[in-house]
Design an enzyme around this catalytic site. Structure first.
Site, PDB file in Angstrom:
ATOM      1  N   TYR A 210       2.669  95.001  34.294  1.00 56.95           N
ATOM      2  CA  TYR A 210       2.384  93.363  33.886  1.00 56.95           C
ATOM      3  C   TYR A 210       1.228  93.769  32.766  1.00 56.95           C
ATOM      4  O   TYR A 210       0.213  94.024  32.921  1.00 56.95           O
ATOM      5  CB  TYR A 210       2.201  92.518  34.894  1.00 56.95           C
ATOM      6  CG  TYR A 210       1.941  91.105  34.760  1.00 56.95           C
ATOM      7  CD1 TYR A 210       2.150  90.755  33.297  1.00 56.95           C
ATOM      8  CD2 TYR A 210       1.436  90.403  35.499  1.00 56.95           C
ATOM      9  CE1 TYR A 210       2.063  89.172  32.977  1.00 56.95           C
ATOM     10  CE2 TYR A 210       1.334  88.895  35.230  1.00 56.95           C
ATOM     11  CZ  TYR A 210       1.377  88.393  33.978  1.00 56.95           C
ATOM     12  OH  TYR A 210       1.307  87.146  33.712  1.00 56.95           O
TER      13      TYR A 210
ATOM     14  N   LYS B 285       6.653  94.279  32.154  1.00 60.27           N
ATOM     15  CA  LYS B 285       6.705  92.893  32.058  1.00 60.27           C
ATOM     16  C   LYS B 285       5.970  92.502  30.712  1.00 60.27           C
ATOM     17  O   LYS B 285       4.598  92.755  30.758  1.00 60.27           O
ATOM     18  CB  LYS B 285       6.306  91.936  33.094  1.00 60.27           C
ATOM     19  CG  LYS B 285       6.017  90.524  32.860  1.00 60.27           C
ATOM     20  CD  LYS B 285       5.974  89.880  34.055  1.00 60.27           C
ATOM     21  CE  LYS B 285       4.824  88.685  34.097  1.00 60.27           C
ATOM     22  NZ  LYS B 285       4.796  87.541  33.117  1.00 60.27           N
TER      23      LYS B 285
HETATM   24  C1  NAY Z   1       3.084  84.929  35.090  1.00 56.32           C
HETATM   25  O1  NAY Z   1       2.886  86.044  35.669  1.00 56.32           O
HETATM   26  O2  NAY Z   1       3.371  83.908  35.939  1.00 56.32           O
HETATM   27  C2  NAY Z   1       3.942  84.977  33.923  1.00 56.32           C
HETATM   28  O3  NAY Z   1       2.889  85.835  33.029  1.00 56.32           O
HETATM   29  C3  NAY Z   1       4.889  84.137  33.485  1.00 56.32           C
HETATM   30  C4  NAY Z   1       4.693  84.203  31.747  1.00 56.32           C
HETATM   31  C5  NAY Z   1       4.108  82.957  31.185  1.00 56.32           C
HETATM   32  N1  NAY Z   1       2.893  83.474  31.172  1.00 56.32           N
HETATM   33  C6  NAY Z   1       1.712  82.517  31.883  1.00 56.32           C
HETATM   34  C7  NAY Z   1       0.478  82.784  31.816  1.00 56.32           C
HETATM   35  O4  NAY Z   1       1.994  81.235  32.558  1.00 56.32           O
HETATM   36  O5  NAY Z   1       5.917  81.992  30.672  1.00 56.32           O
HETATM   37  C8  NAY Z   1       4.684  82.637  30.249  1.00 56.32           C
HETATM   38  C9  NAY Z   1       4.008  81.359  29.552  1.00 56.32           C
HETATM   39  O6  NAY Z   1       3.524  80.458  30.435  1.00 56.32           O
HETATM   40  C10 NAY Z   1       4.871  80.508  28.482  1.00 56.32           C
HETATM   41  O7  NAY Z   1       5.470  81.364  27.475  1.00 56.32           O
HETATM   42  C11 NAY Z   1       4.048  79.511  27.693  1.00 56.32           C
HETATM   43  O8  NAY Z   1       3.314  79.951  26.777  1.00 56.32           O
END
Ligand code: NAY
Length: 292
Positions: free
Chosen positions: A135, A163
């Site tokens: 990740y 990811k």
């Molecule tokens: C996670 O581990 O839950 C994620 O990283 C999912 C990816 C998201 N990042 C976060 C921190 O929420 O979906 C993205 C992001 O929220 C979205 O693109 C809005 O910027």
């Protein structure tokens, strides 16, 4: 192991007003997304407020997810934290629940060397027989790995994917070209199509909690080469994401879920509680969440 292509919801953790995990709401959220036909779920990641949950809570959340998901869709468990022993403990717990893969952010906060980061990931790979998905989220973790550092993991068959929560699509393309059989998940939902152009094999996203059907549709359109139609859906999705970025992504997703009838509660402090003005902004984009 299940096939891990496609659309994976990075689940939120719903909370009750007393701050404890709202397991019935979590189950409802999972079922709604299973009905929409998502390929899988990413549990206990950033969106789940993982670093603000205790180990006991993280285990309980994952157990609830496994009960609802295993046998119906793919399940990736994020088990990352700063301590290698703590992450290995979470990994062993996840392995006992029948998850398809584990995933971890690189250890953060302290300026760990790449050798230390590498030994963290190798220890996780050895702690269970489960495949590992890196990740990489330099924007939040502060740990930026280079193309070659990421590649050094993907050369090892135990590391089946990445990811990629970064807008560096050059790195994503290079990794896709070098490792065409690895899973490469796009991380930023607002750039989902750009990630697919660069070679992403799917996406893991927080806004999928709200509108997975739109990402499923975009993914299918791209398989058919219908890029213009896919771009229209990305533009529609981005109307919602623009508001979420303004009010705060995690509080905002929870606010919208609550408007949709899933009691997600507030994000855990120090995240703020949404003001009535912010709730109005979310209400205004609700029609974009609910229609394709
Ligand atoms: C996670 O581990 O839950 C994620 O990283 C999912 C990816 C998201 N990042 C976060 C921190 O929420 O979906 C993205 C992001 O929220 C979205 O693109 C809005 O910027």
């Amino acid at each position: 192991m299940k096939d891990l292509h496609g659309i994976f919801v990075a689940l939120v953790t719903p909370f009750l007003p007393d701050g404890t995990v709202n397991k019935p709401a979590l189950r409802k959220l999972i079922r709604m997304n299973l009905q929409k036909g998502v390929n899988g779920f990413y549990c206990c990641g950033s969106t789940a407020e993982a670093f603000m949950l205790s180990h006991t809570e993280r285990k309980e959340v994952l157990e609830t997810c496994a009960e609802e998901i295993v046998g119906k869709a793919a399940l990736i468990a994020h088990i990352g934290e700063i301590s290698q022993d703590g992450a290995a403990d979470l990994a062993r717990h996840a392995a006992g629940l029948g998850v398809d893969a584990i995933s971890s952010v690189a250890p953060f906060y302290y300026p760990f060397t790449f050798e230390e980061i590498r030994s963290y990931y190798y220890a996780l790979a050895e702690s269970t027989g489960l495949p590992v998905i890196l990740y990489h989220f330099p924007g939040y973790s502060g740990v930026k790995l280079s193309e070659n550092q990421l590649a050094s993991f993907l050369e090892d068959p135990r590391f089946i994917g990445l990811k990629h929560t970064s807008s560096d699509f050059f790195v994503l393309e290079r990794l896709h070209t070098r490792f065409p059989d690895r899973y490469l998940f796009n991380g930023y939902d607002e750039m989902f199509l750009s990630g697919l152009v660069a070679g992403a094999t799917g996406g893991i996203g927080s806004t999928y909690n709200l509108m997975a059907e739109k990402f499923i549709r975009m993914y299918a359109l791209v398989q058919e080469g219908r890029w213009d139609e896919a771009r229209c859906i990305q533009a529609d999705v981005n109307k919602v994401i623009s508001v979420l970025l303004r009010v705060g992504v995690i509080p905002g997703i929870k606010g919208l879920l609550t408007l949709m009838g899933i009691e997600a509660g507030n994000a855990r402090a120090p995240f703020h509680t949404l003001s009535s003005e912010e709730m109005e902004q979310l209400r205004a984009v609700l029609p974009h969440v609910q229609t394709l």
